[in-house]
Structures are given as C-alpha cells and as structure tokens.
Design a protein around this motif. Structure first.
Motif, PDB file in Angstrom:
ATOM      1  N   GLY A  53       0.782  -1.228   0.000  1.00 53.15           N
ATOM      2  CA  GLY A  53       0.000   0.000   0.000  1.00 53.15           C
ATOM      3  C   GLY A  53       0.810   1.271   0.000  1.00 53.15           C
ATOM      4  N   ASP A  54       2.123   1.168   0.247  1.00 53.08           N
ATOM      5  CA  ASP A  54       2.944   2.377   0.255  1.00 53.08           C
ATOM      6  C   ASP A  54       3.055   2.985  -1.137  1.00 53.08           C
ATOM      7  N   HIS A  55       3.178   4.316  -1.139  1.00 57.76           N
ATOM      8  CA  HIS A  55       3.425   5.034  -2.390  1.00 57.76           C
ATOM      9  C   HIS A  55       4.824   5.624  -2.355  1.00 57.76           C
ATOM     10  N   LEU A  56       5.449   5.578  -3.503  1.00 59.89           N
ATOM     11  CA  LEU A  56       6.805   6.075  -3.658  1.00 59.89           C
ATOM     12  C   LEU A  56       6.764   7.448  -4.327  1.00 59.89           C
ATOM     13  N   PHE A  57       7.436   8.433  -3.705  1.00 60.29           N
ATOM     14  CA  PHE A  57       7.570   9.759  -4.297  1.00 60.29           C
ATOM     15  C   PHE A  57       9.030   9.936  -4.720  1.00 60.29           C
ATOM     16  N   VAL A  58       9.239  10.033  -6.016  1.00 61.47           N
ATOM     17  CA  VAL A  58      10.583  10.191  -6.561  1.00 61.47           C
ATOM     18  C   VAL A  58      10.666  11.565  -7.203  1.00 61.47           C
ATOM     19  N   MET A  59      11.709  12.335  -6.852  1.00 61.26           N
ATOM     20  CA  MET A  59      11.864  13.669  -7.418  1.00 61.26           C
ATOM     21  C   MET A  59      13.242  13.800  -8.040  1.00 61.26           C
ATOM     22  N   SER A  60      13.238  14.365  -9.226  1.00 56.91           N
ATOM     23  CA  SER A  60      14.501  14.537  -9.940  1.00 56.91           C
ATOM     24  C   SER A  60      15.128  15.869  -9.586  1.00 56.91           C
ATOM     25  N   GLY A  61      16.398  15.986  -9.885  1.00 56.71           N
ATOM     26  CA  GLY A  61      17.107  17.223  -9.602  1.00 56.71           C
ATOM     27  C   GLY A  61      16.562  18.410 -10.347  1.00 56.71           C
ATOM     28  N   GLU A  62      15.933  18.160 -11.494  1.00 56.74           N
ATOM     29  CA  GLU A  62      15.378  19.244 -12.298  1.00 56.74           C
ATOM     30  C   GLU A  62      13.942  19.585 -11.902  1.00 56.74           C
ATOM     31  N   GLY A  63      13.393  18.923 -10.873  1.00 60.09           N
ATOM     32  CA  GLY A  63      12.106  19.335 -10.351  1.00 60.09           C
ATOM     33  C   GLY A  63      10.918  18.504 -10.762  1.00 60.09           C
ATOM     34  N   GLN A  64      11.091  17.346 -11.437  1.00 62.27           N
ATOM     35  CA  GLN A  64       9.980  16.466 -11.787  1.00 62.27           C
ATOM     36  C   GLN A  64       9.649  15.564 -10.596  1.00 62.27           C
ATOM     37  N   ILE A  65       8.353  15.311 -10.361  1.00 61.01           N
ATOM     38  CA  ILE A  65       7.923  14.427  -9.275  1.00 61.01           C
ATOM     39  C   ILE A  65       7.074  13.315  -9.856  1.00 61.01           C
ATOM     40  N   LEU A  66       7.404  12.098  -9.468  1.00 58.57           N
ATOM     41  CA  LEU A  66       6.611  10.929  -9.852  1.00 58.57           C
ATOM     42  C   LEU A  66       6.108  10.256  -8.578  1.00 58.57           C
ATOM     43  N   ARG A  67       4.809   9.995  -8.558  1.00 59.31           N
ATOM     44  CA  ARG A  67       4.205   9.252  -7.454  1.00 59.31           C
ATOM     45  C   ARG A  67       3.720   7.929  -8.011  1.00 59.31           C
ATOM     46  N   THR A  68       4.159   6.837  -7.389  1.00 56.81           N
ATOM     47  CA  THR A  68       3.770   5.521  -7.895  1.00 56.81           C
ATOM     48  C   THR A  68       3.683   4.524  -6.741  1.00 56.81           C
ATOM     49  N   PRO A  69       2.776   3.561  -6.798  1.00 60.26           N
ATOM     50  CA  PRO A  69       2.713   2.516  -5.767  1.00 60.26           C
ATOM     51  C   PRO A  69       3.974   1.662  -5.800  1.00 60.26           C
ATOM     52  N   VAL A  70       4.504   1.320  -4.646  1.00 52.33           N
ATOM     53  CA  VAL A  70       5.733   0.526  -4.624  1.00 52.33           C
ATOM     54  C   VAL A  70       5.495  -0.854  -5.232  1.00 52.33           C
ATOM     55  N   GLU A  71       4.238  -1.308  -5.153  1.00 46.56           N
ATOM     56  CA  GLU A  71       3.965  -2.638  -5.699  1.00 46.56           C
ATOM     57  C   GLU A  71       3.942  -2.654  -7.221  1.00 46.56           C
ATOM     58  N   ASP A  72       4.103  -1.467  -7.850  1.00 45.63           N
ATOM     59  CA  ASP A  72       4.284  -1.428  -9.291  1.00 45.63           C
ATOM     60  C   ASP A  72       5.668  -1.936  -9.688  1.00 45.63           C
ATOM     61  N   LEU A  73       6.572  -1.949  -8.727  1.00 42.39           N
ATOM     62  CA  LEU A  73       7.904  -2.483  -8.993  1.00 42.39           C
ATOM     63  C   LEU A  73       7.882  -3.986  -8.713  1.00 42.39           C
ATOM     64  N   SER A  74       8.302  -4.761  -9.673  1.00 40.23           N
ATOM     65  CA  SER A  74       8.309  -6.218  -9.494  1.00 40.23           C
ATOM     66  C   SER A  74       9.273  -6.606  -8.384  1.00 40.23           C
ATOM     67  N   THR A  75       8.918  -7.690  -7.684  1.00 43.38           N
ATOM     68  CA  THR A  75       9.807  -8.215  -6.645  1.00 43.38           C
ATOM     69  C   THR A  75      10.906  -9.029  -7.312  1.00 43.38           C
ATOM     70  N   VAL A  76      12.151  -8.621  -7.083  1.00 45.61           N
ATOM     71  CA  VAL A  76      13.292  -9.312  -7.705  1.00 45.61           C
ATOM     72  C   VAL A  76      14.301  -9.638  -6.625  1.00 45.61           C
ATOM     73  N   GLY A  77      15.308 -10.353  -6.973  1.00 43.22           N
ATOM     74  CA  GLY A  77      16.308 -10.754  -6.008  1.00 43.22           C
ATOM     75  C   GLY A  77      17.308  -9.658  -5.726  1.00 43.22           C
ATOM     76  N   ARG A  78      18.069  -9.902  -4.681  1.00 53.70           N
ATOM     77  CA  ARG A  78      19.152  -8.992  -4.355  1.00 53.70           C
ATOM     78  C   ARG A  78      20.250  -9.142  -5.408  1.00 53.70           C
ATOM     79  N   ASN A  79      21.080  -8.149  -5.564  1.00 52.03           N
ATOM     80  CA  ASN A  79      22.188  -8.179  -6.525  1.00 52.03           C
ATOM     81  C   ASN A  79      21.672  -8.316  -7.944  1.00 52.03           C
ATOM     82  N   THR A  80      20.660  -7.467  -8.278  1.00 53.10           N
ATOM     83  CA  THR A  80      20.111  -7.441  -9.632  1.00 53.10           C
ATOM     84  C   THR A  80      20.196  -6.027 -10.172  1.00 53.10           C
ATOM     85  N   MET A  81      19.791  -5.860 -11.431  1.00 53.50           N
ATOM     86  CA  MET A  81      19.868  -4.557 -12.087  1.00 53.50           C
ATOM     87  C   MET A  81      18.674  -3.666 -11.746  1.00 53.50           C
ATOM     88  N   GLY A  82      17.495  -4.264 -11.475  1.00 51.90           N
ATOM     89  CA  GLY A  82      16.302  -3.473 -11.207  1.00 51.90           C
ATOM     90  C   GLY A  82      15.605  -3.065 -12.490  1.00 51.90           C
TER      91      GLY A  82
END
Length: 857
Positions: free
Chosen positions: A779-808
C-alpha cells in the motif's frame, strides 16, 4: 523731603495683604487631586450600595419625583432630561440623554431600568433618535431601587443650587452593582463590572446572610459567572474565579454560533458590547484581503427576534478552519473585569464577597431605618387609637364636655385636663388626653361613635400593636433584621428572575495559528540553494512506474532539488543538516505554493549557515509513543549512532547539535527506531549491511558514533532504514538514473556491524549510484523527485519483486542530464490507486526488457 512726595510702597497694605504666596507645584498638585476626587466620587464610579453613578441616580429620582413610574404613561425623554438637568444634574443634556438611552437598551443593560418607547439605538451601533422623538418611563425593576425612599431610609443632600434635596444613595432592594454592572473611566483609575443574573446574585446574597463566613468559592456555587445581556459564551472558569477572588481578571467571551451541515456558519449571539455591523464589515474586509479563506457569502439576517449572521462557505472549504479563523480575529473578545466601586466615598477594588457584604450592610441599614420610621408612625397611630378608645368608653361625658365648651380650644384644653367645664355650676368630668389625642377627638365625626366603628378601632389597635411588636423585634434582634432582608430579596427574585443567557464552556485553549490551518498531507520540496515550499499531496496523483511524472518546482539557474518528503501540515518536523545540526519547524510554516513556483528561501525559516544543506527530515509524529524511541543517525563515512529522542525536546530557533562529525564527514540520513529493530545501511556503491540495532549503544548528542559499515574506496553511505518485524516489508532501492527494485527483506541476512555487507544492486553506467534505500510495505506510495524538479508518485507494488544483486527496473524516466535527487515513502489514507497519465500503457512486458537480470554475488 517735600511733604508732597508719594508714600513708599507697602507690600503689606491694601489688596496685596490678601495675596497668599504658594509654590506652583504644590498648588497644581492639590488642585489636580481635588479635581480627580471630584470626578471619582461625583461622576465616574458607581456606589457599591446601589450600583449607580450620580447621573443614573438623579435621572431615576427625577422620574420618581415627576411620577413617571412604571404605572404611568410614557413621557417625552426631553422632559425627563430637562427636569433632571434643571433640578439635579447640571452637566449638559447630551450626557443625561445618553445615560437615559443606555438604561433603556436591552443589549446594554441586563435588566433595563428604563422602559423606552421609540428608537433608543441598536446593537449595530446606531445612535438613539433625538430626545424629542423618544418617550420613557421607569421600568418596574427600577422602582425596586427607590422603594421606601420616603421613609427616611437614606440620607439626602442639597442639590447643586440648594433649592432641593436629592438622595445620596437609593435604598436598592437588590444588589444592582452586580446585577447590571457598571463601567467608567475616572482620573487615574477605571471600573468595568460585568452584569450578572439576578437570581444567582440574590441566592449568593441569601447564602451570605445565612453563612457570614462563606468563601468566594462558596458564593460561586450560586454565581456561576457574568451573565451578559447579549448572551454568548464565557470560555473557562479560572478567569472568573480570579476576578471574583481578587476583583480583577480577564474573561474570554466567545460568540454563539453553529456550523450547519449545508456548508455555512450561523452566528446567533455576540460578545457583550460588540458592534454587529462593524463585525460583519471586518469579516468582509478580511475575506476580500485574503486573510480568511473559504467564505463564499456573508449575510446579516438579524431581525427583532434576534441576531443571525450567516457565513456561507465555498464548496470543499474546511469549516473547522474557517471557524477557527473567525474565532481568532472576530468571534472572541476579552472582558477585563475591574470591580472598582465607591465604599464610604473612597474607591476600592472589591472581591465578590466584599461587594455583597457592603451591599448587605447598606440593605440592613435601610431596613433598620425604615423599621424605625415605621415604628414611630405606628406608635403615634397607637397613641391616637388609645385616645379614641378611651373617648368611646366615656362617650357621653366627652360629648358633654365638648358641647358645653365655649370654643374648640376650650374643648381641647378640657380634654387635656387643663380646663374644667361647668354646667349649672357643676363641674363636668375631667380627662388626661394628650394634645394629639385631644385634637383628634375634637375633630371626630358623630358617625365614628357607633358601636361598629368602635369595633373597627379596637381591631385596628390590635393590628397596630402587633406591628409595633414586630418592628421592635426587628430593631432589637439582628437575626430578625436579616430575615426581613432575606425575605425581601427572595420576593424580588420571584418577581424578576429569569434564565441565564450566557453559557460557560470549558477552556480548550486559545485559538492558535495551527487551528487556522487545514490539516492535510502535503509534499515539501527543498533545493540545494535552500529554497523550500509545500504543495497539497493530491496535486500529485499516482501513476505507473516508468513515467516522467509532473513538474514539482521551478528552479533558478544552477539550482537542483535536494530532498522531497510527505508530511501533514500539523506535523512537527526535525530538519537534519550535513553539518550535524538539527532544526525544528511546523509543516504549515513552510509556505504553500504552486507546482511551478520556486519556493521561499529556507534561511527565512531555518537559521542555516553557509554551505549547510538539509540531508534528512524526521517527522516527530513517529517519535510519539509510550515506548522509548531513538534517533538513529548515520554519516557519509559510515559512522552510526543512536540518541534518545528526549535529548531533542528543546530545540532552539538557531538549532542544536545532533551529532559530532569528523572534518571530512557529513550527516547522511536519520531514522526513528525503538532499540529492538534491525538496521540496514546502504552505500552509494550498491552495498548493504543488516545488523541488530542493539549493537549500536545509545549515546549523547555530541558523540560521533561507531562504525556501521566498512566502505571501500570512495564509497559513502546513502541511507539507513529500519526493519519493522510486525509488518511484511521489502527493501526498496532507487538509483540516481531512475532505476530501482523491490526485494524480500529476508534476502538480507543479519550480520555484525562494521562489515562490508552484501551487494544490494548493480551500480553500473545504466543505474548510476544508489540514491535511496527504504523498507516498504503493501500500500505504500513512492515519491521520486529529480534534480530538475519532476515528481513521480507511484505505488511501490508497481515495482516487481526481484532478487538482491540485480539490475532493477525503470522507476522514473529522466531527461538527459537529469538524475534522481530524493525519494520518500508515504502510506496514503485514501487508498488511491495508480492512474496512467503519463502516456505509459502500464504494461512493462518483461523485466528483461528493462534490463532486469539477476546477477551473482
């Protein structure tokens, strides 16, 4: 010398002999004191006994003398003013008429003393009509102030020209000073006594008669507090208690209003002496100037039935915030109590008990003098009746004496025994009547000699004798005297008592600036050049990962975003800087601006030094718990320490030291912990280490800490996160180039601190270095902001669950030259889901397409 020469000047001769030498300082001082006392005693202050100033007393007495009572017809106000001014109060007709008009205003006097007919002004501040247009007479309750004034109950004094006499004070059958209050400004002092409920004041007075040792607290069981004619609410009881116990106090009075369901606030009662028209005007001005937001319309719907001011709210406006804004600026006022009155001609500040004691002494004296006067009258009447009864017993002889007397005077003399009347040389019986009895007997009519008349005289004589006994008992026994005072007070209460108008509500504290701010979640943005602003959270709707987001701030040339975080406007936030300092700020103190605004310099809010930047923000709401909490801090060079939150209770405006730093080190991140969790330290080079929090002992603010991770080369710490054992969590990692991944927390096995850790994510040219590591849950939401001022809000569950030591996978699409500056995690209360607004179809077909490939340790 010639005999014609003028005589030398003799300073002791002629007019000069009458001149007195005086120092001007002493003369001015004495003259000013005389003037001040004249104003104090003769104009500005009420007498504690009847609660009236001279002008009020003279108006009522003039009406009494002119027969303008409650039972008479109304008379022109100009006539009453003229008689008052001509006979008793030579101070100008306008002052007299203003006083007369105020005594007729039911919004100024709790129990008006004048029954007015015509326009006597309004609560909107409208002045009364000219005195030639209005009419007045005494109100019934005013007659109670003058009751028995003819029975030698009070002293009289000569009027201003010695033609007439006026009362020094009125008998006052009820404690008018407290019941109607008073206000006035004298020389060097002022009085401001609030009105009270008649029934409550009389109950307290009766209680004091029955228990002379009663305390102010005992009397407050009856007198709950002031009772204003306009109603409204008194906030809190402490100020009332102080005013009654010391004679001085400041009472907060709040308007009566209701927040209705159809988005409007209706005001029905105003604080005492508040001008309604001016109130509406000031509210409108504040709305127009933007000081009060959320009001759509303002109407005054008041009529003769009462006050009704309607405040219409805009759609979506927070009624609680608007209410608090109105309370802070318009709907609350302070009534400063100064219970100053004249006691024996001297000004004194009185407590509640002292006021009632002084009134009771006056009332006892009135009843005593009235009883003495009535006793003299009854004794005279009894004496006459005794003479009549004696005359009836010897009616034949009395008639014979009177009939055979040569004149009326001879008859009176014979009845007094001073003269003998003879008939045919025989003397008639003689009597020993007094002069008064003889006068009365001679004046009797024959009709009073009947048997029926005799019975009536005997009955009256018995009644008079009983009354004499009662009056003697009153004069001889203080308890009987008090019983009369008490009975008469209770009769007044039965006649005029009414319900309390002013309510007393609990004091929930004054309206603070925080109360005027709507409580909502906001996004706060800080730049490297220390510009700061906040925006409503709902400005940023959730999107699927991989989008570009929307613009979150405008930057000046050369500036970049340094951090973004989500908080409530009512949260206290701790701002930690790279220099190891910590500052405190309320979220609402950060100026609210649009997405395209640059923000305000943080130097105006936080006392930052040159080169000092905000590197971490902690919400104090996370620190509120019965269990002990710690602020766990980590530095760029890998040091970590825990400090109890109690060490951060009193943060000065200039900040305090949060941690000691080596010369080449800087504070990197801060997390709230409870002493029982596991910690994960992440480096910019993609390494992560998990160890038990208890491995880091609690230290003071000035300590540097211990080693948390063994860094290689130029690597440095990026973040610290805490593991919540009571919640299913993943480790979320985001890199500078907008990539990230979500990994089960179990893949990060616990180690000992100060190890090198495990590979968390590949930090190659595609990903870039690690920007942030967080522990997240469903249920958490991720707020990512770039240095140039763009903001993206997205549910963390939109990111697939992957293993450690991966590229993402791709989290946020960045423009060329842009990079991720800050990441924050927020759990939305509305359960808002993602909206695909950025053109992304939301179908990231495969992890492989994004370069999501597993690596090996």
């Amino acid at each position: 010398m010639s005999s014609d020469a003028p005589d030398a000047f003799d300073p002791g001769a002629g007019i000069a002999a009458e001149v007195e030498t005086a120092r001007i300082e002493q003369e001015m001082e004495q003259s000013y004191i005389d003037y001040a006392m004249s104003v104090i005693a003769g104009r500005a202050l009420p007498d504690v006994r009847d609660g009236l100033k001279p002008v009020h007393r003279r108006i009522l007495y003039a009406m009494h003398e002119a027969g303008v009572t409650a039972r008479s017809s109304h008379r022109k106000s100009s006539s009453i003013v003229g008689e008052t001014m001509g006979d008793y109060h030579p101070h100008g007709d306008s002052a007299i008429y203003d006083t007369l008009a105020r005594m007729a205003q039911d919004f100024s006097m709790r129990y008006p003393l004048v029954d007015g007919q015509g326009n006597f002004g309004s609560v909107d501040g409208d002045p009364p009509a000219a005195m030639r247009y209005t009419e007045a007479r005494m109100a019934p309750i005013a007659e109670e102030l003058l009751e028995d004034i003819e029975m030698d109950t009070v002293d009289f004094q000569s009027n201003y020209d010695d033609r007439l006499e006026e009362p020094e004070v009125l008998p006052a059958a009820f404690p008018n000073l407290l019941v109607n209050g008073s206000s006035g400004i004298a020389v060097g002092m002022s009085t401001n006594i609030p009105p009270h409920n008649l029934g409550e004041v009389i109950d307290a007075t009766v209680h004091l008669i029955e228990d002379p040792d009663a305390t102010v607290e005992d009397l407050m069981e009856h007198v709950k507090g002031p009772d204003f004619p306009t109603g409204a609410n008194i906030v809190g009881r402490n100020a009332i208690h102080k005013a009654y116990k010391t004679g001085r106090g400041r009472i907060r009075v709040r308007a009566e209003f209701e927040v209705e369901e159809d988005d409007r606030i209706v005001i029905t009662e105003l604080p005492f002496q508040q001008n309604k028209a001016r109130l509406v005007e000031r509210i409108a001005d504040d709305v127009n100037e933007g000081k009060i937001e959320g009001i759509r319309d303002l109407r005054d719907e008041s009529d003769r039935d009462g006050i009704r001011v309607v405040v219409e709210l805009k759609r979506g406006a927070n009624a609680e915030v608007v209410k608090n804004q109105l309370l802070e600026h318009h709907l609350e006022s302070t009534f400063g109590v100064i219970n100053l009155a004249l006691v024996d001609g001297q000004p004194r500040v009185l407590t509640l008990k002292e006021t009632l004691v002084e009134y009771l002494e006056h009332r006892r004296e009135v009843v005593r003098r009235r009883s003495r006067s009535e006793l003299e009258e009854k004794e005279e009447r009894a004496h006459i009746l005794e003479g009549r009864l004696t005359a009836l017993e010897h009616v034949d002889d009395v008639v014979e004496v009177i009939r055979n007397s040569e004149s009326r005077d001879d008859a009176k003399a014979a009845l007094r025994g001073e003269h003998v009347v003879e008939v045919d040389g025989e003397p008639l019986p003689s009597f020993d009547f007094s002069e008064a009895q003889a006068d009365h007997i001679v004046a009797m009519q024959l009709g009073s000699l009947t048997a029926m008349e005799a019975g009536e005289i005997e009955s009256e004589y018995e009644d008079v004798q009983a009354r004499i006994e009662r009056l003697e008992a009153i004069l001889e026994d203080p308890d009987e005297l008090d019983a009369v005072v008490e009975d008469e007070l209770l009769e007044i209460k039965d006649e005029y008592d009414d319900d309390r108008r002013t309510s007393i509500i609990e004091d929930t504290g004054t309206v603070t600036h925080e109360d005027l701010i709507a409580e909502e979640d906001v996004v706060v943005v800080v730049t490297e050049d220390d510009y700061i602003k906040r925006m409503p959270l709902d400005t940023f709707r959730a999107q699927h990962r991989g989008g570009k987001g929307i613009i979150g701030t405008e930057l000046k040339e050369g500036d970049r975003v340094s951090s973004v975080y989500v908080a409530s406007t009512h949260d206290y936030l701790l701002y930690f800087t790279n220099h190891g300092q910590v500052y405190q700020l309320k979220t609402y103190q950060v100026p609210e601006m649009s997405r395209t605004a640059r923000g305000k310099s943080a130097v105006n809010l936080l006392d930052l030094d040159d080169g000092e930047e905000i590197t971490a923000v902690v919400n104090t709401a996370e620190m509120e718990s019965e269990e002990e909490k710690f602020l766990t801090m980590t530095t760029r060079n890998g040091y970590i320490k825990r400090t109890s939150v109690e060490k951060f209770q009193n943060i000065r405006s200039t900040g305090i030291i949060a941690t000691k730093l080596d010369e080449d080190d800087a504070l990197a991140d801060v997390e709230v912990t409870d002493g029982t969790r596991d910690l994960i330290l992440a480096s910019r080079g993609g390494m992560a280490i998990r160890f038990a929090e208890e491995e880091v002992r609690a230290m003071g603010r000035s300590a540097r800490g211990v080693r948390g991770i063994d860094l290689e080369g130029d690597d440095e710490v990026a973040a610290v996160a805490a593991v919540d054992p009571d919640r299913h969590q993943w480790v979320l990692t985001v890199t500078e180039n907008g990539y990230g991944k979500r990994t089960d927390i179990d893949e990060y096995r616990r180690q000992s601190r100060n190890g090198k850790g495990l590979i968390d994510i590949k930090t190659n040219d595609r990903n870039g270095r690690v920007c942030e590591l967080e522990t997240v849950g469903p249920g958490d939401h991720l707020f990512v902001m770039s240095g140039e001022g763009q903001i993206l809000r997205t549910p963390v569950e939109d990111l697939s669950t992957v293993g450690r030591n991966t590229m993402g996978v791709i989290v946020m699409e960045l423009d060329a030259g842009d990079s991720v500056a800050s990441v924050d995690v927020h759990f939305p209360s509305d359960g808002e889901g993602p909206e695909d607004e950025d053109g992304d179809d939301g179908d990231d077909a495969s992890d492989a397409a994004d370069g999501d490939t597993a690596g090996t340790e």
